[in-house]
Design a protein around this motif. Sequence first.
Motif, PDB file in Angstrom:
ATOM      1  N   ALA A   1       0.844  -1.197   0.000  1.00  0.00           N
ATOM      2  CA  ALA A   1       0.000   0.000   0.000  1.00  0.00           C
ATOM      3  C   ALA A   1       0.880   1.247   0.000  1.00  0.00           C
ATOM      4  O   ALA A   1       0.619   2.204  -0.736  1.00  0.00           O
ATOM      5  CB  ALA A   1      -0.923  -0.014   1.206  1.00  0.00           C
TER       6      ALA A   1
ATOM      7  N   LYS B   1       4.042   1.372  -0.962  1.00  0.00           N
ATOM      8  CA  LYS B   1       4.838   1.372  -2.191  1.00  0.00           C
ATOM      9  C   LYS B   1       4.072   1.961  -3.373  1.00  0.00           C
ATOM     10  O   LYS B   1       4.624   2.669  -4.203  1.00  0.00           O
ATOM     11  CB  LYS B   1       5.201  -0.086  -2.515  1.00  0.00           C
ATOM     12  CG  LYS B   1       6.588  -0.264  -2.959  1.00  0.00           C
ATOM     13  CD  LYS B   1       7.097  -1.702  -2.832  1.00  0.00           C
ATOM     14  CE  LYS B   1       6.163  -2.793  -3.261  1.00  0.00           C
ATOM     15  NZ  LYS B   1       6.820  -4.115  -3.238  1.00  0.00           N
TER      16      LYS B   1
ATOM     17  N   ARG C   1      -2.326   3.936  -6.852  1.00  0.00           N
ATOM     18  CA  ARG C   1      -2.579   3.915  -8.303  1.00  0.00           C
ATOM     19  C   ARG C   1      -3.654   2.914  -8.716  1.00  0.00           C
ATOM     20  O   ARG C   1      -4.176   2.971  -9.824  1.00  0.00           O
ATOM     21  CB  ARG C   1      -1.278   3.620  -9.045  1.00  0.00           C
ATOM     22  CG  ARG C   1      -0.801   2.186  -8.865  1.00  0.00           C
ATOM     23  CD  ARG C   1       0.445   1.927  -9.673  1.00  0.00           C
ATOM     24  NE  ARG C   1       0.634   0.488  -9.799  1.00  0.00           N
ATOM     25  CZ  ARG C   1       1.785  -0.057 -10.160  1.00  0.00           C
ATOM     26  NH1 ARG C   1       2.823   0.696 -10.431  1.00  0.00           N
ATOM     27  NH2 ARG C   1       1.864  -1.372 -10.254  1.00  0.00           N
ATOM     28  N   GLY C   2      -3.987   1.971  -7.834  1.00  0.00           N
ATOM     29  CA  GLY C   2      -5.032   0.997  -8.175  1.00  0.00           C
ATOM     30  C   GLY C   2      -4.502  -0.143  -9.026  1.00  0.00           C
ATOM     31  O   GLY C   2      -3.353  -0.110  -9.488  1.00  0.00           O
ATOM     32  N   ILE C   3      -5.341  -1.160  -9.204  1.00  0.00           N
ATOM     33  CA  ILE C   3      -4.926  -2.366  -9.945  1.00  0.00           C
ATOM     34  C   ILE C   3      -5.957  -2.599 -11.051  1.00  0.00           C
ATOM     35  O   ILE C   3      -7.161  -2.582 -10.779  1.00  0.00           O
ATOM     36  CB  ILE C   3      -4.894  -3.586  -8.996  1.00  0.00           C
ATOM     37  CG1 ILE C   3      -3.918  -3.317  -7.839  1.00  0.00           C
ATOM     38  CG2 ILE C   3      -4.525  -4.863  -9.727  1.00  0.00           C
ATOM     39  CD1 ILE C   3      -4.154  -4.171  -6.632  1.00  0.00           C
TER      40      ILE C   3
ATOM     41  N   GLN D   1       4.046 -12.412 -10.117  1.00  0.00           N
ATOM     42  CA  GLN D   1       3.091 -11.674 -10.939  1.00  0.00           C
ATOM     43  C   GLN D   1       3.067 -10.224 -10.486  1.00  0.00           C
ATOM     44  O   GLN D   1       2.832  -9.936  -9.323  1.00  0.00           O
ATOM     45  CB  GLN D   1       1.680 -12.270 -10.786  1.00  0.00           C
ATOM     46  CG  GLN D   1       1.546 -13.683 -11.307  1.00  0.00           C
ATOM     47  CD  GLN D   1       1.703 -13.755 -12.805  1.00  0.00           C
ATOM     48  OE1 GLN D   1       1.329 -12.822 -13.505  1.00  0.00           O
ATOM     49  NE2 GLN D   1       2.281 -14.837 -13.292  1.00  0.00           N
TER      50      GLN D   1
ATOM     51  N   VAL E   1       1.808  -6.128 -11.812  1.00  0.00           N
ATOM     52  CA  VAL E   1       0.985  -5.411 -12.779  1.00  0.00           C
ATOM     53  C   VAL E   1       1.889  -4.839 -13.860  1.00  0.00           C
ATOM     54  O   VAL E   1       1.618  -4.911 -15.045  1.00  0.00           O
ATOM     55  CB  VAL E   1       0.199  -4.292 -12.071  1.00  0.00           C
ATOM     56  CG1 VAL E   1      -0.498  -3.419 -13.095  1.00  0.00           C
ATOM     57  CG2 VAL E   1      -0.805  -4.900 -11.100  1.00  0.00           C
ATOM     58  N   ASP E   2       3.007  -4.339 -13.422  1.00  0.00           N
ATOM     59  CA  ASP E   2       3.911  -3.673 -14.330  1.00  0.00           C
ATOM     60  C   ASP E   2       5.265  -4.355 -14.248  1.00  0.00           C
ATOM     61  O   ASP E   2       5.761  -4.586 -13.147  1.00  0.00           O
ATOM     62  CB  ASP E   2       4.035  -2.211 -13.841  1.00  0.00           C
ATOM     63  CG  ASP E   2       4.328  -1.297 -14.992  1.00  0.00           C
ATOM     64  OD1 ASP E   2       5.164  -1.704 -15.832  1.00  0.00           O
ATOM     65  OD2 ASP E   2       3.704  -0.221 -15.054  1.00  0.00           O
TER      66      ASP E   2
ATOM     67  N   LEU F   1       2.396 -11.160  -2.328  1.00  0.00           N
ATOM     68  CA  LEU F   1       0.979 -11.514  -2.221  1.00  0.00           C
ATOM     69  C   LEU F   1       0.774 -13.022  -2.205  1.00  0.00           C
ATOM     70  O   LEU F   1      -0.134 -13.522  -1.552  1.00  0.00           O
ATOM     71  CB  LEU F   1       0.174 -10.868  -3.354  1.00  0.00           C
ATOM     72  CG  LEU F   1      -0.037  -9.353  -3.208  1.00  0.00           C
ATOM     73  CD1 LEU F   1      -0.806  -8.803  -4.395  1.00  0.00           C
ATOM     74  CD2 LEU F   1      -0.790  -9.036  -1.914  1.00  0.00           C
TER      75      LEU F   1
HETATM   76  P1  ADP Z   1       5.714  -7.138  -5.055  1.00  0.00           P
HETATM   77  O1  ADP Z   1       6.870  -7.675  -4.321  1.00  0.00           O
HETATM   78  O2  ADP Z   1       5.995  -6.857  -6.472  1.00  0.00           O
HETATM   79  O3  ADP Z   1       4.995  -6.091  -4.342  1.00  0.00           O
HETATM   80  P2  ADP Z   1       3.351  -8.615  -4.513  1.00  0.00           P
HETATM   81  O4  ADP Z   1       3.008 -10.054  -4.747  1.00  0.00           O
HETATM   82  O5  ADP Z   1       3.247  -8.113  -3.152  1.00  0.00           O
HETATM   83  O6  ADP Z   1       4.764  -8.415  -5.107  1.00  0.00           O
HETATM   84  O7  ADP Z   1       2.441  -7.762  -5.450  1.00  0.00           O
HETATM   85  C1  ADP Z   1       2.276  -8.125  -6.790  1.00  0.00           C
HETATM   86  C2  ADP Z   1       1.900  -6.953  -7.626  1.00  0.00           C
HETATM   87  O8  ADP Z   1       0.579  -6.534  -7.317  1.00  0.00           O
HETATM   88  C3  ADP Z   1       2.730  -5.720  -7.395  1.00  0.00           C
HETATM   89  O9  ADP Z   1       3.919  -5.777  -8.144  1.00  0.00           O
HETATM   90  C4  ADP Z   1       1.818  -4.624  -7.874  1.00  0.00           C
HETATM   91  O10 ADP Z   1       1.881  -4.539  -9.288  1.00  0.00           O
HETATM   92  C5  ADP Z   1       0.445  -5.135  -7.477  1.00  0.00           C
HETATM   93  N1  ADP Z   1       0.010  -4.562  -6.182  1.00  0.00           N
HETATM   94  C6  ADP Z   1       0.077  -5.147  -4.970  1.00  0.00           C
HETATM   95  N2  ADP Z   1      -0.459  -4.344  -4.018  1.00  0.00           N
HETATM   96  C7  ADP Z   1      -0.852  -3.208  -4.637  1.00  0.00           C
HETATM   97  C8  ADP Z   1      -1.475  -1.992  -4.207  1.00  0.00           C
HETATM   98  N3  ADP Z   1      -1.782  -1.787  -2.927  1.00  0.00           N
HETATM   99  N4  ADP Z   1      -1.727  -1.055  -5.147  1.00  0.00           N
HETATM  100  C9  ADP Z   1      -1.413  -1.262  -6.436  1.00  0.00           C
HETATM  101  N5  ADP Z   1      -0.843  -2.383  -6.903  1.00  0.00           N
HETATM  102  C10 ADP Z   1      -0.558  -3.352  -6.028  1.00  0.00           C
END
Ligand code: ADP
Length: 626
Positions: free
Chosen positions: A394, A396, A424-426, A439, A441-442, A456
Motif C-alpha cells: 500500500a 509502495k 494507483r489501483g490495480i 506476478q 501489474v507492471d 501476495l
Molecule cells: P511485489 O513484491 O511486487 O509487491 P506482490 O506479490 O506483493 O509483489 O504484489 C504483486 C503486484 O501486485 C505488485 O507488483 C503490484 O503490481 C500489485 N500490487 C500489490 N499491491 C498493490 C497496491 N496496494 N496497489 C497497487 N498495486 C498493487
Amino acid sequence: VSLPGVTGVLRRIVQVQAVLLVVLVLVSSVAVLSFRAADAEARRTEDVLVRLEALQSAVLSAETGLRGYLIVEQEDFLVPYKGAFGTIADHVTFLRPKLRGASAADLGEIEATMDEWRREFAEVALARQRADDEVGVLSLTSSGAGKRRTDRVRELVTSIGVRTRVDLDDQRADAGRRGTAGILAGGAAVAALVATSFWSRRRLQILVGDPLRMLAATAHQIGEGDLAARASGAGVAEVDQLASAFNAMAGETEATVAGLRELDRMKSEFVSVVSHELRTPLTSIRGSLGLVASGAMGELPTDAHEMLRIAVTNTDRLVRLINDILDLERIESGIEALQLAPNSLDEIVDEAVRSVEGTAQQAGITLATVPSGAVVQADHDRLVQAVTNLLANAVKFSDPGATVRVDAVERGVWVALRVIDQGRGIPAGKLESIFGRFQQVDASDAREKGGTGLGLAITQSIVERHGGRIEVTSEIGKGSTFTIALPLLQSPVPPAAPAPMGASVVLLVEDDLDLRDVLAASLGRHGVQVASATTAEAAVERSQQSPPDLLVLDVQLAGGSGFDVVRALRQDDRLREVPTVVYTVVDLTDEERQALRLGETVFVTKGQRTDERVEEIVLDLLRRRS
Ligand code: ADP
C-alpha cells in the motif's frame, strides 16, 4: 471364470419368467377345461333324470287314458293313450345311448314290459270293450295283468333314477375337486412368478447394483485423496470391465500424482538447496557492505558511497528474493507448523505498522489504524508478515501525501481486516493474477519498487493456512482495498509480561569466518564483548571457562553441531538457562527447535532477517537478562 454379461443375466431372467407364465396359462386352461367337462357331464345326467320323470308320466298317461276310455267309452280318451307310446319311444331312444350296465338292462325291460302291457292287456281290453264284453274287460282288469306290468315299469324307472342320482352326486363332487385343483395350481404358478420377480431383483442387485455401488464408493475414496483405493471387480462382465478400466485409470493417476509429487519435492529441494547456498555468502556480503558503508572501516571517497549504496540496495533485493522464495516453499509445503495462539489483531497490526513506519515516513505517507479489539487464533509472526506485506505494498504504490488506512470489522464468526490505500489501483484484469508467483501489474515494479512479486503469494498462503481468505477490490487511480477475512476467537489475550533491561558477553559459535567477523563487528559497535568459537568442542570449553550472557549458535559447524553444544551445556547448571539466538541456514522442525533450546531461545534464519534485526534481537535479549 468368465462372468455373465448383463444381457445374459436379463435374458435368463426373462426366460425363467416366460416359462413360468406359460406354465401358469397352461395350468389354468387345463383346470378350466377339466372343470367344464365335469360340469357338462353332470348336466347331461340331469337331463337323464328329467327324461326319466317324463317317461314316468307318459306311462301314467297311457294308463289313465285307457282307464278313462274303459269307463266312459269315449274315443277322446284314447288320444293321450295313443300319444303316450310315441312319447315313450322318444324317451327310450333318448335314454338308450346314455345308460349303461344295470340301467341299460332296466331300460330294455321297460320297453319290453310296456310293449307286453300294450299287446296283452291294453289292446285286448280295448277290443273287449269295443265288443261290449264287459265281463271280459272286468275279468282282465281284475286279474291284475295290467297293473302288475305298469307297476313293474314304474319300479324300473325309479331304480334307474336312483342310480342316476348317485352318478350325478359323484360327477358334481368330481367337478368340485377339479375346480379346487385348478385354483390351487393357478395360485402356485402366480406365487412362483412373484418369487421369481424377487429373485430377479436380488440377482440384479448382486450382479449389477452392488458392484456399481462399490465402484462409486471407490471413486469417492480416490476423490477424497486415497489414491491407492481400487475397485474389486466381479458382478456382470460389463461391470467387471468397468472396474478394470477404472482401476487402470486409478493406477495411472496414482503413478502420475506420485511422479508429480516427486518432481515437486525435487523442485522444492533444488530451490531450497540453491537458496540456502546463496544465503550465507549473501549475508556476509550484506554485512560487510553495511559495515563499510557505515564508515566503520574508515572514510570512503564520495564516489564509492554511491557504488556502495547500489551494491547494498541490490544485495538487499537479492536477499529479499531468496527469503521470499524459501518462505513460500516453507509455508506452502506445510513443513513448518503454525504456532497458533490467541492473538490480538490490534497488536499484530501495530507491529506491522511499526515495521513499515520508516518507509512510509520517507515516502510522505500517513498510516492510520482503527483498533478493533478482535482476537484471532493465529501464528503471530506469520500474521504480522502477511499484514506487513499488504501495508508495504500500500505504501509502495501510493503517492506522497496519501493515507493508508487499516481497520477491522467483525462479520459474524469472521473478522475482516482491511488495508485501504489511495494509490494507483490495480487493473480489473490483474486482480486475480497478482496473487500468483512473480506476478506484477507492471514489469518495472520489481526494478523500481524493489518488489519480488512473491509478497501476495506468501500473504495468500499464510491467510489460507489460517483458514481465512484474501480478497482485493480496486479502482484505477483511486486506490485498492485488500481484505483478509479470518475466523474470530472470542477469548481475551493474556497480557504480555514487562521486559527488564541490561547487557554483557556474547559467545558467537559460527564456522563461517566471514559471517562471524561481520556479526562480531556489528555487535562490537554496541559495546557488546564478543567471544567466538568455530567448533562445538571449543564452544563448550569456552562456555565452561566463563559462562557467556548470550549464545549465538549456528547449527552446522565444522566440528560437531549446534545440537552437541546444547546437549553439553544442558549438563551444566550455570549454562542451562543461557539466552540463545540460533542463527542458521537450515529450516528447523519443531523437534529440532526443542533440541536446541537453552534459556530464552530465538530462532533466526540467516538472511531472512537483516543483520540489523539480528543485532536488535541480541541486544533485546541482553537487556531483558539484566
Ligand atoms: P511485489 O513484491 O511486487 O509487491 P506482490 O506479490 O506483493 O509483489 O504484489 C504483486 C503486484 O501486485 C505488485 O507488483 C503490484 O503490481 C500489485 N500490487 C500489490 N499491491 C498493490 C497496491 N496496494 N496497489 C497497487 N498495486 C498493487
